[in-house]
Design an enzyme around this catalytic site. Structure first.
Site, short mmCIF file in Angstrom:
data_model
loop_
_atom_site.label_atom_id
_atom_site.label_comp_id
_atom_site.label_asym_id
_atom_site.label_seq_id
_atom_site.Cartn_x
_atom_site.Cartn_y
_atom_site.Cartn_z
CB ALA A 65 106.38 27.69 49.27
N GLY A 109 103.96 30.23 53.31
CA GLY A 109 104.57 29.14 54.07
C GLY A 109 105.41 29.64 55.24
CD GLU A 112 100.80 27.81 55.02
OE1 GLU A 112 101.53 28.08 54.04
OE2 GLU A 112 99.92 26.95 54.98
CD GLU A 132 99.72 31.09 51.01
OE1 GLU A 132 99.03 32.06 51.42
OE2 GLU A 132 100.42 30.40 51.77
C1 HXC Z 1 111.02 32.86 45.63
C2 HXC Z 1 111.26 34.98 46.44
C3 HXC Z 1 110.12 34.84 47.24
C4 HXC Z 1 109.42 33.59 47.20
C5 HXC Z 1 110.91 36.81 47.55
N1 HXC Z 1 111.71 36.21 46.67
N2 HXC Z 1 109.92 35.99 47.92
N3 HXC Z 1 111.70 34.00 45.64
N4 HXC Z 1 109.91 32.64 46.37
N5 HXC Z 1 108.36 33.34 47.95
C6 HXC Z 1 112.91 36.78 46.02
C7 HXC Z 1 112.54 37.77 44.94
O1 HXC Z 1 112.23 37.10 43.74
C8 HXC Z 1 113.82 38.57 44.86
O2 HXC Z 1 114.78 37.87 44.11
C9 HXC Z 1 114.31 38.61 46.29
O3 HXC Z 1 113.66 37.53 46.97
C10 HXC Z 1 113.90 39.91 47.00
O4 HXC Z 1 112.52 40.08 46.85
P1 HXC Z 1 111.85 41.43 46.32
O5 HXC Z 1 110.48 41.07 45.85
O6 HXC Z 1 112.74 42.10 45.35
O7 HXC Z 1 111.79 42.28 47.67
P2 HXC Z 1 110.72 43.38 48.09
O8 HXC Z 1 110.40 44.29 46.91
O9 HXC Z 1 111.26 43.99 49.33
O10 HXC Z 1 109.36 42.58 48.41
C11 HXC Z 1 109.35 41.67 49.48
C12 HXC Z 1 108.07 40.76 49.40
C13 HXC Z 1 107.99 40.13 48.00
C14 HXC Z 1 106.83 41.64 49.66
C15 HXC Z 1 108.20 39.75 50.49
O11 HXC Z 1 109.24 39.50 47.71
C16 HXC Z 1 106.92 39.10 47.86
O12 HXC Z 1 105.74 39.44 47.70
N6 HXC Z 1 107.30 37.81 47.88
C17 HXC Z 1 106.37 36.72 47.63
C18 HXC Z 1 105.51 36.46 48.83
C19 HXC Z 1 104.52 35.33 48.58
O13 HXC Z 1 103.69 35.43 47.67
N7 HXC Z 1 104.61 34.25 49.37
C20 HXC Z 1 103.72 33.11 49.25
C21 HXC Z 1 104.39 32.02 48.43
S1 HXC Z 1 103.33 30.64 48.20
P3 HXC Z 1 115.34 38.40 42.69
O14 HXC Z 1 116.31 37.33 42.28
O15 HXC Z 1 114.13 38.52 41.82
O16 HXC Z 1 115.95 39.71 43.03
C22 HXC Z 1 103.43 29.75 49.64
C23 HXC Z 1 102.60 28.49 49.73
C24 HXC Z 1 103.06 27.58 50.83
O17 HXC Z 1 104.10 30.11 50.53
C25 HXC Z 1 102.62 26.16 50.59
C26 HXC Z 1 103.71 25.15 50.90
C27 HXC Z 1 103.38 23.74 50.46
#
Ligand code: HXC
Length: 258
Positions: A65, A109, A112, A132
């Protein structure tokens, strides 16, 4: 229909939906999840579509998400809007088969969403995770429930509690994905699987999806009873007559979805 965050291509009988927010690794924001639910409903209602494939980019199916969109929300905000709740219910109720073609990250997400699909085909570079915990939250669209049922308690706890990622080989070993294909062949392989499904009788396909999904919702004896009724009911179709006649006559069946 023109969407902002997804691309829909109908190829033959298959709708291919690409998540398309490359700047955010296809993070699911409210626009994307709403557009995805709309596109899936449209595909479900379109008689020309017989199977659906959801994919992302090579680098990411979806990295979860959208954290930027969620970060400042309060409990009251997410509770009142029931973040993603309505759209996810739409996606869960799609009756046509949906294949998730996963390359790169399927996190939070994104993982999921892939699990809501009927099965997952993974590219060799796929990485699955429920990170998460690192954000101070828990999965919110089924991750604690579906992952546990799919890969078992020990691995699900490991994934949710540590937030570690699982590679494609471990995901296949664990039963999370049905097969692994070379990364460059992901879309052709997923489309070939979808076309194979599209050739079958849609009544049979729909019944299979309903029966397999029933196994998540009910006891074994009730599920088997449901399956027997489903099996019996298909003898009321022309496609059962055609399928069995074609086998006996050593020819390909011509299903008519009747
Ligand atoms: C918003 C995101 C994002 C996310 C990546 N980006 N994941 N933006 N939400 N979930 C953005 C980064 O901010 C960045 O933008 C660009 O995408 C590239 O990401 P990087 O981090 O620079 O890439 P990299 O170093 O290759 O790392 C990739 C990654 C990392 C390991 C996937 O991005 C990451 O850990 N993302 C978050 C994963 C996460 O925690 N997901 C769970 C979310 S909570 P900028 O503009 O900064 O360059 C969830 C709950 C669901 O999903 C419930 C629903 C109701």
């Amino acid at each position: 229909m023109a969407y902002e965050t997804i691309i829909v291509e109908n190829e033959d009988d298959v709708a291919l939906i690409r998540l398309n927010r490359p700047e955010a690794l296809n993070a699911l924001n409210s626009t994307l999840i709403t557009e995805l639910a709309d596109a899936l409903s449209e595909a479900d209602n379109n008689d020309k579509v017989r199977c659906i494939v959801i994919t992302g980019s090579e680098k990411a199916f979806a990295a979860g998400a959208d954290i930027k969109e969620m970060a400042e929300k309060s409990f009251v905000d997410v509770y009142n809007e029931d973040l993603f709740g309505a759209q996810v219910q739409v996606i869960e109720r799609i009756r046509k088969p949906i294949i998730a073609a996963v390359s790169g990250y399927a996190l939070g997400g994104g993982c999921e969403l892939a699990m809501i699909c009927d099965f997952i085909i993974a590219a060799e570079n796929a990485k699955f995770g429920q990170p998460e915990v690192n954000l101070g939250v828990v999965a919110g669209i089924g991750g604690t429930q579906r992952l546990t049922r799919i890969i078992g308690k020990s691995k699900a706890m490991d994934m949710h509690l540590t937030g570690r990622f699982m590679d494609a080989a471990e995901a296949e070993r664990s039963g999370l994905v049905s097969r692994i294909v070379p990364t460059a062949k992901l879309i052709p392989e997923a489309m070939a699987a979808a076309r194979k499904i599209a050739e079958k009788s849609q009544i049979t396909v729909r019944t299979i999806k309903e029966a397999v999904n029933r196994s998540y919702e009910t006891t074994l004896s009730e599920g088997i009873r449901f399956e027997r009724r489903a099996f019996h009911s298909l003898f009321g179709t022309e496609d059962q007559k055609e399928g069995m006649a074609a086998f006996l006559e050593k020819r390909e069946p011509q299903f008519r979805d009747r």
